[in-house]
Enzyme design. Structure first.
Site, short mmCIF file in Angstrom:
data_model
loop_
_atom_site.label_atom_id
_atom_site.label_comp_id
_atom_site.label_asym_id
_atom_site.label_seq_id
_atom_site.Cartn_x
_atom_site.Cartn_y
_atom_site.Cartn_z
CG HIS A 309 -2.03 1.00 1.15
ND1 HIS A 309 -1.86 2.33 1.45
CD2 HIS A 309 -3.34 0.86 0.79
CE1 HIS A 309 -3.01 2.97 1.30
NE2 HIS A 309 -3.92 2.10 0.89
CG ASP A 367 -7.71 -2.02 -2.69
OD1 ASP A 367 -8.84 -1.54 -2.50
OD2 ASP A 367 -6.67 -1.34 -2.64
#
Length: 433
Positions: A309, A367
């Site tokens: 991330h 995600d």
């Protein structure tokens, strides 16, 4: 009285100086206030993407990417995801405190009474192509709300702001489900106010008039987790877009449209779609080593989507929470056969055990798991970003309402470093080569 701290900036070309005050927040690094730098030195700062610039002060959300911390109004996301409902988190983000039982009941009733949309809007839907992306539908329908609900668009009126906030939170699941039903050529479902927020969305998405539909509680719980974990995430691209649009005095529906448009981008809200496309590209679990090898090859620009991330340099706290919801859901589905789930579980195992991934902190992110969860629930790939928008609406609205009350709020006007042609004179057409 505490001594005021400052940073002195000196222009070495002429010796001019300016003292810039240092501002300290509740958490996070200090910042220095550059607002007087131009008037003192005649210079701006250069910061593409505003990655080193605080564009506002906020009480709402705090992220520490190095330590893997996410706080809503000071509460750790781990505690909220485990103990709260999405509606309770909505109240918290909007009002700054967790509600009492009476306050939560009142707030829930206020949201529930706004879940239906104006019937004129449903006639408006017929202007869309049935095969348009649902995010296009969301942009158009949320923008249209400013014409159907123009009685609450006075941004200077606190009561109007509150009503608009309730309407947006309440109607987003209805609009989202309608976008799916319209694309499938199926009749719209009216919301059922006896259901909670997550249950209602799943009912409106999947119920058919020809048969009974009972919401799977494991699906509703997983969706509740997704909504909470995506409710706000500080000054990301879509939230900044909402703030920039609303700084001009734009009505809340138009401002949220700016957030939806920004979220639509594949680098932002489309990341969970990219996870599924990655799994589809791999095709079978036996192909995983080849794609992992490509991801490790520094001369290959291939990326395994759903790992690591930009903000969280250690781990994404949301991923650790949603991982459990993902495994609970897959376990509940029993022997449901989807080859992508086998690929996803093997990729997860590799990322958690392989030294290459561990050394680079490339752990599965939120995600990765949310994409798998939504696929398992039967939510189509092109609806993933719509669900994200539904979850993030309360964050956008909370940020918008905070901005409306901020005495330092000004219309957004970023500066630029001009690198074009120097000033020159116009040449008549007949004299040009």
């Amino acid at each position: 009285m505490a001594e005021k701290k400052s940073v002195t900036v000196t222009d070495n070309r002429n010796g001019n100086k300016v003292d810039l005050p240092i501002l300290t927040g509740t958490h996070g690094p200090d910042v220095f206030d550059i607002r007087k730098m131009y008037s003192s030195l005649g210079m701006f700062t250069y910061d593409p993407g505003f990655v080193s610039t605080a564009t506002c002060s906020s009480y709402i959300t705090y992220i520490d990417g190095d330590e893997g911390i996410l706080l809503y109004r000071g509460y750790p996301i781990e505690q909220l995801a485990e103990k709260s409902s999405y509606i309770e988190v909505c109240y918290l983000l909007l009002n700054g405190e967790l509600p009492s039982a009476i306050q939560l009941a009142t707030f829930t009733a206020n949201i529930t009474r706004h879940t239906m949309v104006h019937e004129g809007m449903r006639r408006f839907y017929s202007g869309f192509r049935h095969d348009a992306h649902p995010m296009a539908f969301m942009l158009g329908s949320v923008g249209a709300m400013s014409s159907f609900y123009h009685d609450s668009t006075d941004v200077t009126n606190p009561r109007h702001r509150e009503i608009s906030a309730h309407r947006l939170i309440a109607k987003m699941p209805t609009l989202a489900a309608d976008s799916y039903k319209y694309s499938m050529g199926l009749p719209f479902n009216f919301p059922k106010n006896r259901l909670n927020y997550s249950e209602n969305f799943l009912y409106m998405m999947f119920a058919l008039p020809t048969e009974e539909y009972v919401v799977n509680p494991v699906h509703a719980k997983a969706l509740n987790s997704i909504l909470i974990l995506h409710a706000d995430h500080e000054q990301n691209a879509s939230t900044s877009s909402v703030r920039l649009a609303s700084s001009s005095g734009a009505n809340p529906f138009a401002s949220v449209c700016a957030g939806i448009a920004s979220l639509w981008g594949p680098a932002h809200g489309g990341a969970n779609e990219a996870v599924i496309r990655t799994l589809e590209e791999i095709g079978e679990a036996k192909n995983i080593p080849k794609f992992v090898a490509r991801a490790k090859d520094k001369d290959d620009d291939y990326r395994l989507m759903g790992f690591g991330h930009r903000i969280y340099k250690n781990f994404d706290p949301r991923a650790m929470l949603i991982r459990d919801a993902c495994h609970d859901l897959l376990e509940d589905m029993g022997d449901y056969d989807d080859p992508l789930f086998e690929i996803a579980l093997e990729l997860e195992r590799i990322a958690l055990e392989d030294d290459y991934f561990k050394e680079r902190k490339l752990y599965p992110n939120v995600d990765f798991y949310s994409g798998i969860i939504m696929r398992a629930m039967g939510i189509p790939l092109n609806m993933f970003t719509v669900v994200f928008a539904m979850a993030r609406t309360v964050g956008w609205i909370a940020q918008w309402m905070e901005m409306m009350d901020d005495p330092e709020q000004r219309i957004g006007r970023p500066r630029q470093l001009y690198v074009g042609k120097a000033q020159r004179d116009y040449v008549p057409l007949v004299d040009r080569d």
